[in-house]
Design a protein around this motif. Sequence first.
Motif, short mmCIF file in Angstrom:
data_model
loop_
_atom_site.label_atom_id
_atom_site.label_comp_id
_atom_site.label_asym_id
_atom_site.label_seq_id
_atom_site.Cartn_x
_atom_site.Cartn_y
_atom_site.Cartn_z
N GLY A 1 0.78 -1.22 0.00
CA GLY A 1 0.00 0.00 0.00
C GLY A 1 0.82 1.27 0.00
N VAL A 2 2.14 1.16 -0.10
CA VAL A 2 3.03 2.32 -0.07
C VAL A 2 3.67 2.51 -1.44
CG1 VAL A 2 5.15 3.28 0.91
CG2 VAL A 2 3.52 2.09 2.39
N GLU A 3 3.59 3.71 -1.97
CA GLU A 3 4.28 4.03 -3.21
C GLU A 3 5.71 4.44 -2.90
OE1 GLU A 3 2.19 6.94 -5.49
OE2 GLU A 3 0.35 5.76 -5.61
N LEU A 4 6.65 3.77 -3.55
CA LEU A 4 8.06 4.07 -3.33
C LEU A 4 8.85 3.80 -4.59
CD1 LEU A 4 8.95 0.90 -3.00
CD2 LEU A 4 8.43 1.29 -0.60
N GLU A 5 10.09 4.26 -4.61
CA GLU A 5 10.98 4.05 -5.73
C GLU A 5 12.13 3.15 -5.29
OE1 GLU A 5 13.63 6.47 -9.09
OE2 GLU A 5 12.73 7.56 -7.41
N LEU A 6 12.34 2.08 -6.05
CA LEU A 6 13.43 1.15 -5.77
C LEU A 6 14.55 1.41 -6.78
CD1 LEU A 6 11.34 -2.10 -5.22
CD2 LEU A 6 12.11 -0.44 -3.51
N LEU A 7 15.72 1.72 -6.27
CA LEU A 7 16.87 2.06 -7.10
C LEU A 7 17.87 0.92 -7.10
CD1 LEU A 7 17.32 5.65 -5.66
CD2 LEU A 7 16.32 5.09 -7.87
N ASN A 8 18.28 0.48 -8.28
CA ASN A 8 19.28 -0.57 -8.39
C ASN A 8 20.63 -0.05 -7.92
OD1 ASN A 8 18.39 -3.13 -9.40
ND2 ASN A 8 17.88 -2.13 -11.33
N VAL A 9 21.18 -0.66 -6.86
CA VAL A 9 22.49 -0.25 -6.35
C VAL A 9 23.34 -1.49 -6.06
CG1 VAL A 9 21.91 2.04 -5.47
CG2 VAL A 9 21.41 0.04 -4.07
N PRO A 10 23.69 -2.27 -7.09
CA PRO A 10 24.50 -3.47 -6.87
C PRO A 10 25.92 -3.09 -6.47
CG PRO A 10 24.34 -3.02 -9.21
CD PRO A 10 23.43 -2.03 -8.52
N GLY A 11 26.65 -4.08 -5.98
CA GLY A 11 28.06 -3.88 -5.63
C GLY A 11 28.37 -4.49 -4.29
#
Length: 278
Positions: A136-146
């Motif tokens: 129910g929460v709008e969020l942004e997931l950012l790819n940060v591999p390493g």
Amino acid sequence: MTLQSISDQVWLLPGAVASVVIEDGVGGAVLVDTGLDDAQARKLLRGLEAKGLRPSAVLNTHSHADHHGGNAFILAKFPELPVFAPPLEAAVINHPVLEPLALYGAMPPAELQNKFLLAPASPAQPLAAGQQTVGGVELELLNVPGHAAQMYAVRVGEVLYAADALFGAEALAKHPLTFCADSAAQKASAELLGALSGIRRVLVGHGVPTEDLVALVTTNLNAYQQTSERVHAALAQGAAGVDTVLARVAGPESTDGRHGAAAAQPGRGGGPSGRMAA
């Protein structure tokens, strides 16, 4: 330890490993990273109860045991709660033996079958990066591999949870050599976060919140470069096994002369890394 208010929607449970709570506005909340074990999970649920909130989902930013070790305790209380993670990391959370198996190269001996490397399994579902609605929460997931093969940072408005893509300055001062699966990707992910605009509060998996994203990224890039230089210097001494190379990296012959700097690295539950990449 109680929940600390970060914004009108985001709360932080500080500790050796941070947990983040994001409200959905109707009494529910997404739990981002549940800590190493039952102790962190218990504090997290107590904090929710004190705020009149109920968990709506769990989001694990990556599969290191100190970030999903509390899942099992929470799921025992809320068995229908969905759990999400980056696709590759979700596989490890479902089958935690893959973590020590990857580190050791074979079925792990008893010494590696501990809570720092072998968290209880939980049914994580793969979740793609980008704009998502989770619990129910709008969020942004950012790819940060390493630091991990896959990892997400989480942005909610002006708040960024960098997970283990960035470490607090005090954590780096104590443990200057950082664990990584891919050093080049680790540095690129830090630079990506540093280029974000509109961020007013930065939360990290290990360390205290800050308002200065650029300074934090600079500190981390310097530390990551130091790790690379130590690994290169150790390899320049000649061919050797992994254990010997790690001893060279951590030993007195390392680039800045500090002894035992790799003995406990941020982001791996306070234990030895078992591997490095530069």
